[in-house]
Scaffold this active site. Structure first.
Site, PDB file in Angstrom:
ATOM      1  N   CYS A  52     -20.931  13.955   1.893  1.00  0.00           N
ATOM      2  CA  CYS A  52     -21.677  12.914   1.176  1.00  0.00           C
ATOM      3  C   CYS A  52     -20.833  11.699   0.820  1.00  0.00           C
ATOM      4  CB  CYS A  52     -22.352  13.485  -0.061  1.00  0.00           C
ATOM      5  SG  CYS A  52     -21.270  14.322  -1.211  1.00  0.00           S
ATOM      6  N   HIS A 102     -20.359   9.712  -6.286  1.00  0.00           N
ATOM      7  CA  HIS A 102     -19.631   9.932  -5.024  1.00  0.00           C
ATOM      8  C   HIS A 102     -19.558   8.657  -4.185  1.00  0.00           C
ATOM      9  CE1 HIS A 102     -19.630  14.592  -4.615  1.00  0.00           C
ATOM     10  NE2 HIS A 102     -19.155  14.168  -5.768  1.00  0.00           N
TER      11      HIS A 102
END
Length: 163
Positions: A52, A102
């Site tokens: 991710c 992230h």
């Protein structure tokens, strides 16, 4: 020039063939289907990494993993690195993030996002139906990891306030 509202949803581990708007015969994705019918639905999209964080960095910077150098789950970029979100903010857009970051350096999220609710819960190891990272199960509405409603409500409130 008119500024358009822009909503970007970046779910983890969600393949298009698992959405009914892309033809899945039994998984019901009513809300995503509605967004797809009223917005823009792309038919040929590819991510740059199976992980991710590197994939999010590639999306936000329009660069390949080999160019930005982020290769693991905890890779992040500084807000000054040319990216979509900072560019929109510099053009006067209000920016909000609700969910897993992230992407940007955690200590500098306030430089990028006008409103931010960062939530990264990790795996569901303690959930009784969890088998493997690719397992699918219905989440009990009262489970501590079920923050979908909370994040959705906060995002809707943010969008309502910034119109």
């Amino acid at each position: 020039m008119k500024k358009y509202n822009l909503l970007i949803i970046t779910p983890d581990q969600l393949r298009s063939d698992y959405l009914s708007c892309y033809g899945h015969p039994s998984i019901g994705t009513t809300h995503i289907d509605k967004l797809a019918s009223e917005g823009v639905k792309l038919d040929n999209c590819y991510c740059q990494s199976p992980l991710c964080a590197p994939s999010r960095v590639s999306f936000a910077t329009s660069t390949y993993v080999g160019e930005h150098g982020c290769r693991n789950y905890w890779s992040t970029i500084e807000p000054h690195v040319p990216n979509l979100v900072s560019s929109l903010k510099n053009e006067g857009y209000q920016t909000g993030m609700f969910g897993k970051n992230h992407l940007f350096t955690y200590g500098k999220l306030g430089e990028v996002w006008d409103t931010c609710r960062e939530v990264c819960l990790g795996n569901y190891d303690n959930h009784p139906e969890y088998e493997k990272s690719f397992s699918s199960f219905e989440m009990d509405p009262e489970h501590e990891y079920n923050v979908t409603g909370l994040l959705t409500d906060e995002a809707i409130e943010f969008m309502s306030e910034t119109e």
